[in-house]
Design an enzyme around this catalytic site. Structure first.
Site, short mmCIF file in Angstrom:
data_model
loop_
_atom_site.label_atom_id
_atom_site.label_comp_id
_atom_site.label_asym_id
_atom_site.label_seq_id
_atom_site.Cartn_x
_atom_site.Cartn_y
_atom_site.Cartn_z
CG ASP A 1 1.86 -2.79 -3.26
OD1 ASP A 1 2.09 -3.62 -2.38
OD2 ASP A 1 2.70 -1.99 -3.70
CD GLU A 2 4.90 -8.17 -3.88
OE1 GLU A 2 5.76 -8.93 -4.35
OE2 GLU A 2 5.14 -7.32 -3.00
CG ASP B 1 4.61 -5.32 -7.38
OD1 ASP B 1 3.94 -4.56 -6.66
OD2 ASP B 1 5.84 -5.44 -7.27
#
Length: 476
Positions: A105-106, A11
């Site tokens: 983003d993950e 993350d």
């Protein structure tokens, strides 16, 4: 369940805001809020410095301004974020063929499938090396969780934030989960959390002690059984390589039926915003907006509207959902609402142009009707000079977007701090320079043009720097 912590969850830390801080030396270490800055805008990401004041994602931008009036408020630069995301996902795919992106983003990674790790020691080494590589390639930080399941790996990465690594050793899961809040478990939102609290259940250990039968009685067979299994640290979901989604949707179930029509409208608008966030995270746009309403008597209605073209514009999705709601009778009460988008298409340049243009027009209207004479833009971070907000001069036929990139013939690369009353304020700096000076120009100054974002790491190669300026540059 696996016997080794070979599921990795990455993350990126405050991704959008961190990218803006890396790009703008004058904002490093200062409060930064990224989102729509118009009257109906919401926070996409807040830097950790802004979170100290209580600002968080999905918060109305007006509320954020009241909590952190001196923060820098910037319009998202999705091209830059996608560019950085592609670099990060490329590093993950070097570790394993099984990479499951959840957003820009993950992502989850199955290290065992890529033979990158087989026990706790090798998994920790892979995680530490990945964090170093991400910092070297992008200049940003990411938090890593390692565990024997997806649920635990995600919980571990949350515990690792910011810029850390947490590994959960198999056999210690119950002891680690026990004292945590029920909200820690996936699928336990505010409504379910309140329902459990009223039953005297506030921690994960108390879920396990209550037993499966009690959870089923409280939450229903599917949700209750699933929650009980998670409280025992059971999660056999595999990491699934990215698949082509046919739709994107969000929905909420309410413990108490909603009868207030104004509240129903507000909830639909909020769901539309969340749906667009997911749509953009998947780098897609959609053509059909779908509204789902489950009424007090459990009857479920769906309404849909097909647009003239694919969009990821939150204003368009909000307005379509509002129109669909007008055709539904909610006087008896509503127990579930959902908003979705189908007919997905690839993220297009036309989508980007529509998005930025709509945001600029909304901001211009807000400045004209509500905030004329007040300060506007990304000020408040020690700026030497500010420009009063007002009506953007239409004769110039250019609206400058706060936070976006520009270039001046004499002063070089910079970014827009704000505009109004026929003027635009620019700070001239690059990701590799010292904090730059601020200068003000007429909005129609021919020496000032929109520019592409620069790579965050000096010498970095990215498509951003190679493209011609277009609608996602600092001017529309």
């Amino acid at each position: 369940m696996r016997t080794a912590p070979t599921i990795l969850h990455l993350d990126m830390d405050a991704f959008y805001a961190s990218a803006e801080q890396a790009s703008k030396p004058s904002l490093r270490g200062k409060a930064v809020v990224v989102g729509g800055i118009g009257p109906r805008g919401v926070v996409a990401t807040a830097s950790y410095e802004a979170r100290v004041f209580g600002v968080h994602s999905a918060m109305p931008i007006g509320q954020a301004r009241r909590l952190a009036p001196n923060a820098a408020y910037l319009v998202p630069r999705f091209r830059l974020y996608r560019e950085v995301s592609e670099q990060v996902m490329g590093l993950l795919r070097e570790l394993s063929p099984l990479v499951e992106p959840l957003s820009l983003d993950e992502a989850f990674v199955d290290l065992e499938a890529g033979e990158a790790a087989w026990d706790a020691a090798s998994a920790r080494l892979v995680g530490e090396r990945l964090r170093d590589e991400i910092k070297a390639v992008t200049g940003l930080t990411g938090s890593v969780g390692l565990a024997a399941s997806k649920m635990l790996a995600k919980i571990a990465s949350e515990e690792a934030k910011p810029d850390g690594l947490v590994l959960i050793v198999p056999g210690t899961e119950r002891a680690m989960l026990g004292p945590m809040s029920v909200r820690t478990l996936p699928g336990v939102g505010p409504a379910t959390g309140d329902h459990l609290r009223r039953a005297g259940i506030t921690t994960v250990e108390e879920i396990a002690e209550a037993g499966e039968d009690e959870l089923v009685r409280l939450l229903g067979k599917s949700h209750g059984a699933s929650l009980y299994a998670m409280a025992l640290a059971h999660d056999d979901r595999p990491v699934v390589a990215e698949r082509d989604a046919k739709s994107v949707s969000v929905e909420d179930t309410y413990d108490v039926d909603i009868h207030d029509r104004v509240r129903v409208r507000t909830e639909v608008q909020r769901l539309a915003e969340r749906c667009v966030q997911r749509l953009r995270g998947a780098e897609r746009s959609g053509r059909t907006v779908v509204l789902k309403v489950r009424r007090y008597d459990f009857s479920t209605l769906t309404r849909s509207e097909t647009l003239r073209g694919p969009t990821d514009d939150p204003a368009v999705v909000r307005e379509a959902a509002a129109r669909l709601l007008e055709s539904v009778d909610t006087t008896g009460g509503v127990r579930l609402l959902g908003v979705g988008v189908t007919g997905l298409a690839d993220y297009t340049q036309e989508d980007l142009f529509a998005q930025v243009r709509a945001q600029a027009e909304a901001d211009a209207r807000a400045a004209d009707g509500e905030r004329e004479g007040e300060e506007e833009g990304a000020g408040g971070a020690g700026d030497e000079e500010q420009v009063a907000a007002g009506e953007v001069v239409e004769a110039a036929d250019r609206r400058w977007v706060a936070g976006h990139d520009v270039r001046h013939e004499q002063f070089g690369h910079g970014w827009v701090q704000g505009s109004g009353l026929g003027r635009v304020t620019v700070r001239f700096e690059t990701p590799y320079s010292e904090p730059g000076r601020v200068r003000t120009f007429r909005t129609d100054d021919p020496a000032l043009v929109g520019a592409e974002p620069l790579p965050l790491v000096e010498g970095g190669v990215g498509r951003c720097a190679a493209r011609e300026p277009d609608a996602e540059s600092g001017v529309v």
